[in-house]
Design a protein around this motif. Structure first.
Motif, PDB file in Angstrom:
ATOM      1  N   ARG A  23       0.817  -1.210   0.000  1.00  0.00           N
ATOM      2  CA  ARG A  23       0.000   0.000   0.000  1.00  0.00           C
ATOM      3  C   ARG A  23       0.851   1.260   0.000  1.00  0.00           C
ATOM      4  O   ARG A  23       0.532   2.226  -0.703  1.00  0.00           O
ATOM      5  CB  ARG A  23      -0.968  -0.006   1.184  1.00  0.00           C
ATOM      6  N   GLN A  24       1.957   1.281   0.789  1.00  0.00           N
ATOM      7  CA  GLN A  24       2.773   2.491   0.793  1.00  0.00           C
ATOM      8  C   GLN A  24       3.562   2.631  -0.500  1.00  0.00           C
ATOM      9  O   GLN A  24       3.778   3.741  -0.992  1.00  0.00           O
ATOM     10  CB  GLN A  24       3.680   2.573   2.038  1.00  0.00           C
ATOM     11  N   GLN A  25       3.953   1.518  -1.107  1.00  0.00           N
ATOM     12  CA  GLN A  25       4.629   1.600  -2.395  1.00  0.00           C
ATOM     13  C   GLN A  25       3.673   2.120  -3.479  1.00  0.00           C
ATOM     14  O   GLN A  25       4.053   2.927  -4.322  1.00  0.00           O
ATOM     15  CB  GLN A  25       5.170   0.224  -2.788  1.00  0.00           C
ATOM     16  N   THR A  26       2.428   1.653  -3.435  1.00  0.00           N
ATOM     17  CA  THR A  26       1.442   2.089  -4.420  1.00  0.00           C
ATOM     18  C   THR A  26       1.056   3.549  -4.214  1.00  0.00           C
ATOM     19  O   THR A  26       0.719   4.250  -5.182  1.00  0.00           O
ATOM     20  CB  THR A  26       0.190   1.187  -4.358  1.00  0.00           C
ATOM     21  N   ASP A 188      -3.977  12.798   1.705  1.00  0.00           N
ATOM     22  CA  ASP A 188      -4.687  11.572   2.060  1.00  0.00           C
ATOM     23  C   ASP A 188      -4.140  10.913   3.316  1.00  0.00           C
ATOM     24  O   ASP A 188      -4.750   9.971   3.841  1.00  0.00           O
ATOM     25  CB  ASP A 188      -4.627  10.578   0.885  1.00  0.00           C
ATOM     26  N   GLY A 189      -2.979  11.359   3.780  1.00  0.00           N
ATOM     27  CA  GLY A 189      -2.420  10.806   5.010  1.00  0.00           C
ATOM     28  C   GLY A 189      -1.936   9.370   4.878  1.00  0.00           C
ATOM     29  O   GLY A 189      -1.943   8.606   5.853  1.00  0.00           O
ATOM     30  N   ASP A 190      -1.502   8.980   3.686  1.00  0.00           N
ATOM     31  CA  ASP A 190      -1.014   7.616   3.484  1.00  0.00           C
ATOM     32  C   ASP A 190       0.282   7.394   4.260  1.00  0.00           C
ATOM     33  O   ASP A 190       1.091   8.301   4.438  1.00  0.00           O
ATOM     34  CB  ASP A 190      -0.762   7.358   1.995  1.00  0.00           C
ATOM     35  N   GLU A 191       0.486   6.154   4.697  1.00  0.00           N
ATOM     36  CA  GLU A 191       1.727   5.792   5.369  1.00  0.00           C
ATOM     37  C   GLU A 191       2.876   5.900   4.386  1.00  0.00           C
ATOM     38  O   GLU A 191       2.821   5.368   3.276  1.00  0.00           O
ATOM     39  CB  GLU A 191       1.623   4.366   5.899  1.00  0.00           C
ATOM     40  N   ASP A 192       3.963   6.576   4.789  1.00  0.00           N
ATOM     41  CA  ASP A 192       5.093   6.690   3.880  1.00  0.00           C
ATOM     42  C   ASP A 192       6.154   5.647   4.214  1.00  0.00           C
ATOM     43  O   ASP A 192       6.012   4.848   5.137  1.00  0.00           O
ATOM     44  CB  ASP A 192       5.663   8.114   3.879  1.00  0.00           C
TER      45      ASP A 192
END
Length: 265
Positions: A23-26, A188-192
């Motif tokens: 998910r973080q790579q995407t 979006d606050g995605d995990e980095d």
């Protein structure tokens, strides 16, 4: 270790961490799955489905997992220098009934190909990895791959590859698109990437000592790694492949600087 056993070992939910990795790579690469698809189609059409691939700088073997799922008669050998990512791949995927082998290798070590002695490789695939290599290291790697591969074998690299300095407008447009993606990422606050590593290490530390991932070993590896922040451009990759002995080399897919290049031995 079987695939089923790897997902339940010591109660640790390693599948969750591989999913978070994906998910973080995407989040960084919204077209990541499309890039995988193009690479897989090229291998299947040119080399068939009963092939042995080399998953170069494989990380936790996300690419191998996808390729072996869609090609049940295929084999994959994954190599990477990161002991944590390799162990995460092993605990998630097991050996896929003997079809997946994960090995530790430093691609900057001139002798790393000794690990592949006796193996016939039909295709080499790598994604979001080789941009860490300096230009001289990349040139040597392509020569090693040319020596390793039989005639007709293919090399596929999906990565960030810059426009040439003589293409300033294209460079500027690519940077604009990258900045817009980063704004969406932050909104979006995605995990980095850094957050994922911090969370995984904290999780590992809570496990029984025997089940922890080898983070101390990883820190030793990173201290010794030479990183060149200057990314090789598309022209340099293609020229280096041809100079190394690949009969053909060129781009087969791209979205600005997110590209897939292929070399044919």
């Amino acid at each position: 270790m079987t695939t089923t056993e790897s997902s339940t070992r010591a109660g640790a939910d390693w599948a969750h961490w591989l999913d978070r990795w994906d998910r973080q790579q995407t989040a960084y690469l919204p077209l990541r799955e499309a890039r995988f698809e193009v690479m897989f189609q090229a291998v299947e059409r040119l080399r068939g489905r009963e092939v042995t691939i080399l998953d170069l700088a494989c990380g936790p073997a996300s690419l191998s997992q996808r390729f072996l799922t869609r090609n049940p008669a295929a084999r994959s050998i994954g190599v990477d220098m990161d002991p944590v990512l390799l162990e995460l791949g092993r605990r998630n995927l097991g050996d896929q009934d003997g079809r997946l082998t994960l090995r530790r290798a430093d691609l900057t070590d001139p002798g790393w190909t000794d690990l592949l002695a006796g193996e016939r490789i039909d295709a080499v695939l790598t994604t979001t990895a080789l941009h860490w290599l300096a230009a001289d290291q990349l040139v040597r790697l392509y020569r090693q791959l040319a020596d390793l591969l039989p005639e007709g074998a293919v090399f596929l690299d999906g990565d960030h590859m810059a426009y040439d300095v003589a293409e300033p407008t294209l460079q500027h447009l690519a940077l604009m698109m990258k900045a817009e993606r980063e704004q969406v990422f932050e909104r979006d606050g995605d995990e980095d990437y850094a957050q994922w590593w911090t969370a995984l290490e904290a999780y590992s530390e809570r496990l029984d000592e025997r089940e922890r991932l080898p983070f101390a070993e990883r820190r030793d590896v990173l201290r010794e790694r030479r990183v060149d922040t200057r990314r090789a451009g598309i022209a340099m990759h293609i020229t280096a492949l041809r100079d190394a002995g690949f009969a053909e080399a060129g781009q087969i897919w791209g979205y600005f600087e997110n590209r897939v290049i292929m070399g044919v031995r």
